[in-house]
Write an enzyme that holds these catalytic residues in place. Structure first.
Site, PDB file in Angstrom:
ATOM      1  N   HIS A  71       0.795  -1.228   0.000  1.00  0.00           N
ATOM      2  CA  HIS A  71       0.000   0.000   0.000  1.00  0.00           C
ATOM      3  C   HIS A  71       0.830   1.283   0.000  1.00  0.00           C
ATOM      4  O   HIS A  71       0.416   2.287  -0.563  1.00  0.00           O
ATOM      5  CB  HIS A  71      -1.001   0.000   1.162  1.00  0.00           C
ATOM      6  N   LYS A  75       5.771   5.550  -1.631  1.00  0.00           N
ATOM      7  CA  LYS A  75       6.681   6.365  -0.823  1.00  0.00           C
ATOM      8  C   LYS A  75       8.140   6.128  -1.189  1.00  0.00           C
ATOM      9  O   LYS A  75       9.014   6.913  -0.795  1.00  0.00           O
ATOM     10  CB  LYS A  75       6.452   6.094   0.660  1.00  0.00           C
ATOM     11  N   HIS A 125      -6.342   3.671  -0.361  1.00  0.00           N
ATOM     12  CA  HIS A 125      -6.287   3.435   1.089  1.00  0.00           C
ATOM     13  C   HIS A 125      -6.320   4.712   1.915  1.00  0.00           C
ATOM     14  O   HIS A 125      -6.477   4.658   3.136  1.00  0.00           O
ATOM     15  CB  HIS A 125      -5.062   2.577   1.458  1.00  0.00           C
TER      16      HIS A 125
END
Length: 206
Positions: A71, A75, A125
């Site tokens: 998820h 990043k 999410h």
């Protein structure tokens, strides 16, 4: 917390991710931000418990675990300085941070082994039940079911593990926070399922 298992990190990566390019990206994330990687592992491990509680079949359970593990893969493409920043982000940096679901899903689309359900978790999410989330502002059942599950587990782990900008909370405080935002940030029915899971087996989180 017993569910934090460093020994399963490599097993999670190899068993949950089908494609070599994606597995390599997660290795890169582990090198760049061990905290983010460990968070992804914990969210995936907790999702396995939630899947059992929801009586999801093995296929859907695996899709949930896979999406939860991946998820935050977006990043990987953020500056390290943003990932370890100890104070509030500036407005411009926050706009960049909020792109990580879009970036992650875009990268994963190149891996034919990643199913749409897992991609939906990565994309959505951070959406909220009340429509005030990001990046698309989806609301209620327009947010895919598995993504709604991930958002709860994600928030719970962030609270009890802590962040550079936020001290960790206890189990009870984290539960109360989830319940406080049930029906606004989160799907209330799924919050109840998750909180009941904690109440029935809170030894997992000590």
């Amino acid at each position: 917390m017993n569910y934090i298992s460093a020994g399963r990190s490599w097993q999670m990566r190899d068993s949950v991710i089908p494609g070599i390019p994606t597995a390599e990206l997660m290795k890169d994330l582990q090198s760049k931000s061990p905290e983010t990687y460990d968070h992804c592992v914990r969210v995936a491990l907790l999702s396995e418990r939630v899947a059992l509680r929801l009586n999801l079949n093995s296929e859907m359970s695996m899709k949930l675990m896979r999406g939860c593990f991946l998820h935050d893969i977006g990043k990987l493409f953020l500056p390290v300085s943003m990932l370890i920043h100890s104070g509030p982000l500036t407005e411009s940096k926050w706009r960049i941070m909020k792109l990580h679901p879009v970036v992650g899903a875009h990268i994963l689309e190149t891996d034919k082994g990643i199913c749409e359900n897992a991609l939906d978790i990565v994309r959505y999410h951070h959406e909220r039940w009340d429509g005030q989330g990001y990046p698309y502002g989806r609301a209620e059942e327009d947010i895919p079911f598995l993504a709604r599950i991930c958002s709860i587990i994600d928030a719970f782990d962030c609270m009890i593990a802590g962040r550079p900008y936020q001290s960790s909370k206890g189990i009870q405080e984290a539960k109360e926070e989830l319940l406080r935002h049930a029906g606004t940030q989160f799907d209330g029915n799924l919050v109840n399922v998750f909180v009941n899971l904690i109440d029935d087996g809170d030894h997992l989180f000590r």
